[in-house]
Scaffold this active site. Structure first.
Site, short mmCIF file in Angstrom:
data_model
loop_
_atom_site.label_atom_id
_atom_site.label_comp_id
_atom_site.label_asym_id
_atom_site.label_seq_id
_atom_site.Cartn_x
_atom_site.Cartn_y
_atom_site.Cartn_z
N HIS A 1 0.85 -1.19 0.00
CA HIS A 1 0.00 0.00 0.00
C HIS A 1 0.89 1.24 0.00
O HIS A 1 1.77 1.36 0.85
CB HIS A 1 -0.89 -0.02 1.25
N ILE B 1 -2.46 1.78 -4.68
CA ILE B 1 -1.89 3.12 -4.80
C ILE B 1 -3.04 4.11 -4.63
O ILE B 1 -3.92 4.23 -5.48
CB ILE B 1 -1.12 3.30 -6.12
N GLU B 2 -3.06 4.79 -3.49
CA GLU B 2 -4.24 5.55 -3.05
C GLU B 2 -4.00 7.05 -3.08
O GLU B 2 -3.10 7.57 -2.41
CB GLU B 2 -4.64 5.10 -1.65
N VAL B 3 -4.83 7.74 -3.88
CA VAL B 3 -4.84 9.20 -4.01
C VAL B 3 -3.45 9.74 -4.31
O VAL B 3 -2.87 10.55 -3.58
CB VAL B 3 -5.45 9.87 -2.76
#
Length: 265
Positions: free
Chosen positions: A115, A159-161
């Site tokens: 993450h 892969i967040e924001v």
């Protein structure tokens, strides 16, 4: 992806060929709906993926589960948990721990998903719940972290924001799968929470999410109907309208008189 459940090799082999779909959901009903809709990948709580009926309702959904590193004191504890979940029906395990732990688990042939970007369990280190990688320096760090996951043996990274162009450039340069939550279409899968898609009444919907149905209004309607039904029941009991003869059982002819004689008239 319907039919046979994909393997890790299938997903890695599909990189760059098409956008896959990914959901976070919490119930058997949502799992069944995901299966019927052709969702490719799911993030599932441990108790759901281990439910005896989970694979009956979602036989072809590639299902990741896991807990954060805050729930474990050692890599060995992580490994035991991973084994339990894979035996229960999971396909991959989420790991927010160190690269050393990721590498340790990958060496034991555990399909690990990392993450980057906004990572709730580590958000304080990146300034809280806000976009990551909006300048060159932090974008390079996101790339280096994705590369480190690949080198450690992970199969994928949430892969967040992260800016779309950054995520796209990273995905093009690495063999690892990138699953995008608010990071654009240049990745290998689009990832949303079922509760956001269904509009389930949260006070704030994330910018990256899209509402497709208004379940909050439906839940309110159903609650109003529930209250109305209960009120009608109360009124029927008070008026004597319930129970009706059809709701009751009777005695055979002559048996009630025998009963009365038996208890003394």
């Amino acid at each position: 992806m319907t039919g046979q459940r994909p393997t890790v090799a299938d997903l890695l082999g599909a990189k760059g060929k098409r956008q896959m779909t990914m959901l976070r959901y919490f119930s058997l009903d949502e799992a069944a709906a995901a299966e019927a809709a052709g969702i490719d990948i799911a993030s599932v709580p441990p108790d759901l993926v281990a439910h005896s009926r989970y694979r009956d309702v979602a036989p072809s959904v590639f299902s990741m589960t896991g807990k954060t590193h805050l729930d474990y004191g050692s890599a060995d504890e992580y490994l035991r948990f991973c084994g339990e979940m894979l035996n229960a029906g999971a396909d991959a395990l989420y790991c927010s721990s160190s690269m050393q732990t990721v590498e340790y688990l990958a060496r034991e042939h555990i399909p690990i998903v990392g993450h980057v970007g906004i990572v709730p369990a580590r958000a304080t280190w990146t300034g809280g719940f806000r976009a990551v990688g909006r300048d060159a320096e932090t974008a390079i760090r996101v790339y280096e972290e994705c590369k480190a996951y690949q080198e450690a043996g992970a199969i994928a990274v949430e892969i967040e924001v992260v800016p779309d162009e950054v995520a796209r450039a990273i995905s093009e340069r690495l063999d690892i799968l990138l699953w995008s939550m608010g990071s654009g279409a240049g990745c290998d899968a689009q990832y949303l929470f079922a509760e956001d898609i269904l509009g389930e009444g949260k006070t704030r919907v994330p910018r990256h999410a899209k509402i497709y149905r208004n379940f909050a209004a439906e839940y309110e309607r159903l609650q109003n109907e529930r209250v109305a039904a209960f009120k009608e029941y109360v009124a029927d009991v008070e008026s004597g309208a319930f129970p009706e003869p059809g709701h009751l059982v009777g005695m055979k002819d002559g048996e009630f008189e025998k009963f009365l004689d038996g208890i003394g008239g």
